[in-house]
Design a protein around this motif. Structure first.
Motif, PDB file in Angstrom:
ATOM      1  N   GLN A  67       0.846  -1.195   0.000  1.00 39.08           N
ATOM      2  CA  GLN A  67       0.000   0.000   0.000  1.00 39.08           C
ATOM      3  C   GLN A  67       0.880   1.243   0.000  1.00 39.08           C
ATOM      4  N   SER A  68       0.469   2.245  -0.757  1.00 41.02           N
ATOM      5  CA  SER A  68       1.212   3.500  -0.840  1.00 41.02           C
ATOM      6  C   SER A  68       0.713   4.468   0.233  1.00 41.02           C
ATOM      7  N   PHE A  69       1.667   5.133   0.912  1.00 40.48           N
ATOM      8  CA  PHE A  69       1.347   6.108   1.951  1.00 40.48           C
ATOM      9  C   PHE A  69       2.041   7.430   1.645  1.00 40.48           C
ATOM     10  N   ASN A  70       1.402   8.511   2.068  1.00 36.56           N
ATOM     11  CA  ASN A  70       2.048   9.818   2.035  1.00 36.56           C
ATOM     12  C   ASN A  70       2.822  10.032   3.330  1.00 36.56           C
ATOM     13  N   ILE A  71       3.872  10.834   3.255  1.00 39.99           N
ATOM     14  CA  ILE A  71       4.657  11.194   4.435  1.00 39.99           C
ATOM     15  C   ILE A  71       4.423  12.673   4.715  1.00 39.99           C
ATOM     16  N   PHE A  72       3.989  12.972   5.931  1.00 41.52           N
ATOM     17  CA  PHE A  72       3.660  14.340   6.310  1.00 41.52           C
ATOM     18  C   PHE A  72       4.707  14.858   7.295  1.00 41.52           C
ATOM     19  N   PHE A  73       5.491  15.852   6.866  1.00 38.44           N
ATOM     20  CA  PHE A  73       6.514  16.464   7.711  1.00 38.44           C
ATOM     21  C   PHE A  73       5.977  17.776   8.286  1.00 38.44           C
ATOM     22  N   ASN A  74       6.069  17.943   9.613  1.00 39.95           N
ATOM     23  CA  ASN A  74       5.643  19.196  10.243  1.00 39.95           C
ATOM     24  C   ASN A  74       6.753  20.241  10.278  1.00 39.95           C
ATOM     25  N   HIS A  75       8.011  19.802  10.145  1.00 39.91           N
ATOM     26  CA  HIS A  75       9.177  20.694  10.181  1.00 39.91           C
ATOM     27  C   HIS A  75       9.220  21.516  11.476  1.00 39.91           C
ATOM     28  N   ASP A  76       8.807  20.893  12.581  1.00 38.99           N
ATOM     29  CA  ASP A  76       8.889  21.564  13.876  1.00 38.99           C
ATOM     30  C   ASP A  76      10.134  21.080  14.613  1.00 38.99           C
ATOM     31  N   SER A  77      10.317  21.569  15.834  1.00 37.37           N
ATOM     32  CA  SER A  77      11.524  21.224  16.596  1.00 37.37           C
ATOM     33  C   SER A  77      11.577  19.742  16.955  1.00 37.37           C
ATOM     34  N   ASN A  78      10.424  19.081  16.983  1.00 42.38           N
ATOM     35  CA  ASN A  78      10.371  17.659  17.320  1.00 42.38           C
ATOM     36  C   ASN A  78      10.451  16.752  16.092  1.00 42.38           C
ATOM     37  N   ILE A  79      10.606  17.354  14.918  1.00 47.24           N
ATOM     38  CA  ILE A  79      10.650  16.607  13.648  1.00 47.24           C
ATOM     39  C   ILE A  79       9.420  15.699  13.523  1.00 47.24           C
ATOM     40  N   THR A  80       8.266  16.211  13.928  1.00 53.87           N
ATOM     41  CA  THR A  80       7.048  15.400  13.904  1.00 53.87           C
ATOM     42  C   THR A  80       6.740  14.963  12.473  1.00 53.87           C
ATOM     43  N   THR A  81       6.667  13.668  12.279  1.00 58.91           N
ATOM     44  CA  THR A  81       6.452  13.099  10.946  1.00 58.91           C
ATOM     45  C   THR A  81       5.437  11.973  11.056  1.00 58.91           C
ATOM     46  N   ARG A  82       4.475  11.980  10.137  1.00 62.36           N
ATOM     47  CA  ARG A  82       3.419  10.967  10.165  1.00 62.36           C
ATOM     48  C   ARG A  82       3.304  10.276   8.811  1.00 62.36           C
ATOM     49  N   LEU A  83       2.800   9.053   8.886  1.00 64.75           N
ATOM     50  CA  LEU A  83       2.613   8.214   7.712  1.00 64.75           C
ATOM     51  C   LEU A  83       1.125   7.921   7.581  1.00 64.75           C
ATOM     52  N   GLY A  84       0.540   8.220   6.425  1.00 64.07           N
ATOM     53  CA  GLY A  84      -0.886   7.968   6.269  1.00 64.07           C
ATOM     54  C   GLY A  84      -1.340   8.336   4.858  1.00 64.07           C
ATOM     55  N   PRO A  85      -2.633   8.332   4.580  1.00 61.43           N
ATOM     56  CA  PRO A  85      -3.710   7.892   5.482  1.00 61.43           C
ATOM     57  C   PRO A  85      -3.933   6.378   5.400  1.00 61.43           C
ATOM     58  N   LEU A  86      -4.975   5.904   6.069  1.00 66.42           N
ATOM     59  CA  LEU A  86      -5.399   4.501   6.079  1.00 66.42           C
ATOM     60  C   LEU A  86      -4.394   3.578   6.757  1.00 66.42           C
ATOM     61  N   TRP A  87      -3.601   4.139   7.675  1.00 68.43           N
ATOM     62  CA  TRP A  87      -2.679   3.305   8.431  1.00 68.43           C
ATOM     63  C   TRP A  87      -3.423   2.214   9.201  1.00 68.43           C
ATOM     64  N   ASN A  88      -4.570   2.564   9.787  1.00 71.19           N
ATOM     65  CA  ASN A  88      -5.337   1.591  10.568  1.00 71.19           C
ATOM     66  C   ASN A  88      -5.784   0.399   9.715  1.00 71.19           C
ATOM     67  N   LYS A  89      -6.094   0.640   8.453  1.00 66.08           N
ATOM     68  CA  LYS A  89      -6.493  -0.457   7.566  1.00 66.08           C
ATOM     69  C   LYS A  89      -5.313  -1.397   7.308  1.00 66.08           C
ATOM     70  N   PHE A  90      -4.145  -0.817   7.115  1.00 64.89           N
ATOM     71  CA  PHE A  90      -2.936  -1.615   6.897  1.00 64.89           C
ATOM     72  C   PHE A  90      -2.640  -2.473   8.127  1.00 64.89           C
ATOM     73  N   CYS A  91      -2.820  -1.888   9.319  1.00 65.25           N
ATOM     74  CA  CYS A  91      -2.607  -2.636  10.565  1.00 65.25           C
ATOM     75  C   CYS A  91      -3.535  -3.838  10.644  1.00 65.25           C
ATOM     76  N   GLY A  92      -4.799  -3.615  10.297  1.00 68.57           N
ATOM     77  CA  GLY A  92      -5.776  -4.691  10.374  1.00 68.57           C
ATOM     78  C   GLY A  92      -5.452  -5.835   9.428  1.00 68.57           C
ATOM     79  N   ARG A  93      -5.058  -5.495   8.210  1.00 70.83           N
ATOM     80  CA  ARG A  93      -4.763  -6.541   7.225  1.00 70.83           C
ATOM     81  C   ARG A  93      -3.524  -7.345   7.601  1.00 70.83           C
ATOM     82  N   ASN A  94      -2.597  -6.709   8.329  1.00 72.73           N
ATOM     83  CA  ASN A  94      -1.360  -7.395   8.695  1.00 72.73           C
ATOM     84  C   ASN A  94      -1.367  -7.921  10.129  1.00 72.73           C
TER      85      ASN A  94
END
Length: 203
Positions: free
Chosen positions: A151-178
Motif C-alpha cells: 500500500q502506498s502512503f504519504n509522508i507528512f513532515f511538520n518541520h517543527d523542533s520535534n521533527i514530527t512526521t506521520r505516515l498515512g492515510p489509512l494506516w489503521n487499515k494496513f494494521c488490520g490486514r497485517n
C-alpha cells in the motif's frame, strides 16, 4: 550442464538477496532485482548447488513485494539456514542462480504499537526514522506487508523542533490486514539503494 557451467564461469549478470525471518510466512526478494530482470522473468527459478544438484523455487511477479512462494523450506534444509537469515544469490540469466557471499546493506527502524496507533488514520514516526526519510527526500512510501499486501502512503513532515512526521492515510487499515497487535513491535526495513519501498513486519 556444460552450458550452465559456462554461464557461471562468465560471472553473474546481477546479484540479489533474499531475507527470511522466523515469523515471516515467505522469504522476501530484493525488488530492484526483479525490476531489472523483468524482461527475463518467469515464476520458476533453478538454484544450482555446489554438488551439481539444483533446487526449484517459485517467485511471485510482484514488483513492490516480491517473495518466494515455494521452495524456501528445501533451500533451508539443504543449506542448514538459520530461522532468521539473509542469503545473497548470483543470477546468470535464463532463471538460473546460485548462492554467493556479497552482502546487501539494509536500514531498519522499529516501532512499538499501542492501542491508539492501530486505530489512527496515520502513524507518528520516531525521530531517527523521520530524519532518514527527510535525508532521502521521501514524500511517499510503499509499505509491503508480510502477508503479500502492499500500500502506498504519504509522508507528512511538520518541520517543527520535534521533527514530527506521520505516515498515512489509512494506516489503521494496513494494521488490520497485517494483524498488528497492541503492544507489539514492528520493523520497517529498507534496502539502502531503494528508499521508496519498505517492508513492514512484526518482530
Amino acid at each position: 550442464m556444460d552450458a550452465i557451467n559456462l554461464m557461471i564461469q562468465k560471472g553473474p549478470l546481477q546479484v540479489f538477496s533474499a531475507i527470511k525471518l522466523s515469523f515471516q510466512m515467505r522469504a522476501e526478494v530484493d525488488p530492484l532485482f526483479v525490476e531489472k530482470i523483468s524482461a527475463d522473468f518467469t515464476h520458476n527459478w533453478k538454484i544450482f548447488n555446489e554438488d551439481g544438484s539444483f533446487l526449484v523455487v517459485e517467485l511471485n511477479k510482484n514488483y513492490y513485494n516480491p517473495t518466494l512462494m515455494s521452495g524456501w523450506s528445501e533451500l533451508k534444509t539443504f543449506y542448514n539456514f538459520l530461522d532468521n537469515v539473509e542469503v545473497t544469490f548470483a543470477y546468470y540469466g535464463m532463471n538460473i542462480s546460485n548462492r554467493c557471499s556479497k552482502p546487501n546493506e539494509r536500514k531498519c527502524f522499529d516501532i512499538r504499537l499501542f492501542g491508539n496507533d492501530l486505530k489512527r488514520n496515520n502513524l507518528q514516526l520516531t525521530n531517527d526514522f523521520a530524519l532518514f526519510l527527510q535525508n532521502n527526500v521521501c514524500d511517499s512510501l510503499i509499505l509491503c506487508g508480510d502477508n503479500g499486501d502492499n500500500q502506498s502512503f504519504n509522508i507528512f513532515f511538520n518541520h517543527d523542533s520535534n521533527i514530527t512526521t506521520r505516515l498515512g492515510p489509512l494506516w489503521n487499515k494496513f494494521c488490520g490486514r497485517n494483524l498488528f497487535q497492541p503492544g507489539g513491535r514492528i520493523r520497517f526495513k529498507f534496502t539502502i539503494n531503494n528508499t521508496y519501498v519498505c517492508h513492514v513486519f512484526r518482530i
